[in-house]
Design a protein around this motif. Sequence first.
Motif, mmCIF file in Angstrom:
data_model
loop_
_atom_site.group_PDB
_atom_site.id
_atom_site.type_symbol
_atom_site.label_atom_id
_atom_site.label_comp_id
_atom_site.label_asym_id
_atom_site.label_seq_id
_atom_site.Cartn_x
_atom_site.Cartn_y
_atom_site.Cartn_z
ATOM 1 N N MET A 165 52.515 13.013 -73.791
ATOM 2 C CA MET A 165 53.309 13.886 -74.656
ATOM 3 C C MET A 165 52.657 14.062 -76.021
ATOM 4 N N VAL A 166 52.022 12.987 -76.529
ATOM 5 C CA VAL A 166 51.373 13.066 -77.836
ATOM 6 C C VAL A 166 50.318 14.151 -77.836
ATOM 7 N N TRP A 167 49.508 14.183 -76.777
ATOM 8 C CA TRP A 167 48.441 15.185 -76.703
ATOM 9 C C TRP A 167 49.000 16.589 -76.574
ATOM 10 N N LEU A 168 50.155 16.709 -75.912
ATOM 11 C CA LEU A 168 50.779 18.023 -75.780
ATOM 12 C C LEU A 168 51.251 18.533 -77.140
ATOM 13 N N VAL A 169 51.815 17.610 -77.937
ATOM 14 C CA VAL A 169 52.271 17.994 -79.266
ATOM 15 C C VAL A 169 51.084 18.357 -80.155
ATOM 16 N N ILE A 170 49.989 17.607 -80.017
ATOM 17 C CA ILE A 170 48.798 17.876 -80.823
ATOM 18 C C ILE A 170 48.193 19.229 -80.470
ATOM 19 N N SER A 171 48.533 19.763 -79.309
ATOM 20 C CA SER A 171 48.056 21.109 -78.973
ATOM 21 C C SER A 171 48.557 22.116 -80.004
ATOM 22 N N GLY A 172 49.700 21.805 -80.633
ATOM 23 C CA GLY A 172 50.192 22.647 -81.709
ATOM 24 C C GLY A 172 49.216 22.670 -82.874
ATOM 25 N N LEU A 173 48.607 21.540 -83.153
ATOM 26 C CA LEU A 173 47.613 21.457 -84.223
ATOM 27 C C LEU A 173 46.410 22.330 -83.898
ATOM 28 N N ILE A 174 46.011 22.346 -82.627
ATOM 29 C CA ILE A 174 44.854 23.143 -82.202
ATOM 30 C C ILE A 174 45.165 24.637 -82.307
ATOM 31 N N VAL A 175 46.330 25.041 -81.780
ATOM 32 C CA VAL A 175 46.716 26.454 -81.852
ATOM 33 C C VAL A 175 46.841 26.894 -83.305
ATOM 34 N N GLY A 176 47.453 26.049 -84.127
ATOM 35 C CA GLY A 176 47.606 26.370 -85.539
ATOM 36 C C GLY A 176 46.270 26.485 -86.250
ATOM 37 N N ALA A 177 45.347 25.581 -85.941
ATOM 38 C CA ALA A 177 44.026 25.615 -86.567
ATOM 39 C C ALA A 177 43.287 26.902 -86.210
ATOM 40 N N LEU A 178 43.401 27.327 -84.957
ATOM 41 C CA LEU A 178 42.791 28.596 -84.540
ATOM 42 C C LEU A 178 43.386 29.764 -85.320
ATOM 43 N N LEU A 179 44.722 29.756 -85.441
ATOM 44 C CA LEU A 179 45.397 30.842 -86.140
ATOM 45 C C LEU A 179 45.024 30.860 -87.624
ATOM 46 N N GLY A 180 45.041 29.694 -88.246
ATOM 47 C CA GLY A 180 44.696 29.613 -89.657
ATOM 48 C C GLY A 180 43.264 30.016 -89.924
ATOM 49 N N PHE A 181 42.354 29.608 -89.051
ATOM 50 C CA PHE A 181 40.938 29.960 -89.204
ATOM 51 C C PHE A 181 40.751 31.473 -89.111
ATOM 52 N N VAL A 182 41.337 32.071 -88.072
ATOM 53 C CA VAL A 182 41.182 33.520 -87.853
ATOM 54 C C VAL A 182 41.820 34.317 -88.980
#
Length: 364
Positions: free
Chosen positions: A1-18
């Motif tokens: 579950m921790v890794w699933l929640v951290i996927s939010g960090l990945i999606v957010g980082a992509l969005l913020g970068f773009v």
Amino acid sequence: MVWLVISGLIVGALLGFVMQRTRFCLAGGFRDMYIQKSNKMFYALLIAISVQSIGLLVLTSTGVVTIPTESYPIIGTVIGSFIFGIGMILSGGCATGTWYRAGEGLIGSWIALVLYGFTAAVTKFGLLLPVMDKVNKPTNVNASMAQTTGIPMWVWVLLLVIVTVFFVTKTLRKPKVAVPTLKRKFTGIRYYLFEKKYHPFVAAIVVGLIALLAWPASEATGRMDGLGITTPSANLVQFLISGDVKLLDWGVFLVLGIFLGSYVAAKGSREFKWRLPDKKTIRNSVFGGMCMGFGASVAGGCSIGNGLVSTATMSWQGWIALASMILGAWFMSYFIFIRPMKKAQKEQSTSANSAHLSGQTQTT
């Protein structure tokens, strides 16, 4: 579950970068529609919505994603979104724009961000909750455009795509204005990641794909929704006050990821710099952040939650909110930009006339 929640960090980082690299800013886009009569960023938003809506048709039909059936408050959506639009102009960025500009080092955006998250928490869970409930409860109705009209969702999506293609094609056919190019600072992949300028329509396609990715990533953690900024920002404030780790859901990691992705983009492109605002900017940032936090809470979403996500699900709430926040942005743009400009032009004209009359008197 921790890794699933951290996927939010990945999606957010992509969005913020773009968003940081392409300057994908809805506040500026809505402002430019009124001041410069330029609809390019609005059309870019339509592209992002269309990409996400087409993807959602596929994901829902295959059972990968479920879009929850919700009701929405008509009055709250209109009033809250209008107030949010005012806040966007005052703070110089929408909810997502404030997060990614804070990652660039703008102190004004930090101020707006803190007031945005705090006011959202107070409205959703604190002293202003009764106010929000009083505005919203009497007018809750079905949000689904497909269910309320009997017209299938795919028809609405097709209509959206047709309209979007029409305006995008019309825009792309306009004569291009030559823009002088600067000497390259970087080479290779670093140039494409941190220096190359991208057309807003290209950026919109990527933003739409990231918004689509957010759905299965979020639902895998039990959060039945796509991108969202206001509630996660409010939850982050609550966590900092209470220390309750249960508040650290996928959405909280998403907004933190937006900040992180923007910071990486700004540092990589050498655009990161701590910038202190003047007194006027500080004042506007404070009131802008408060307006965004309260408005988005009452409306049930911000420029992303309503303007990008709910619109893609063909929700009345999303499209009504989008129109209302644009009107709010135009309303405040008049007082921030148009009115001072007209006043300056009038004073300049009066001064020129006085100088002309004075010259005539001296000649006589």
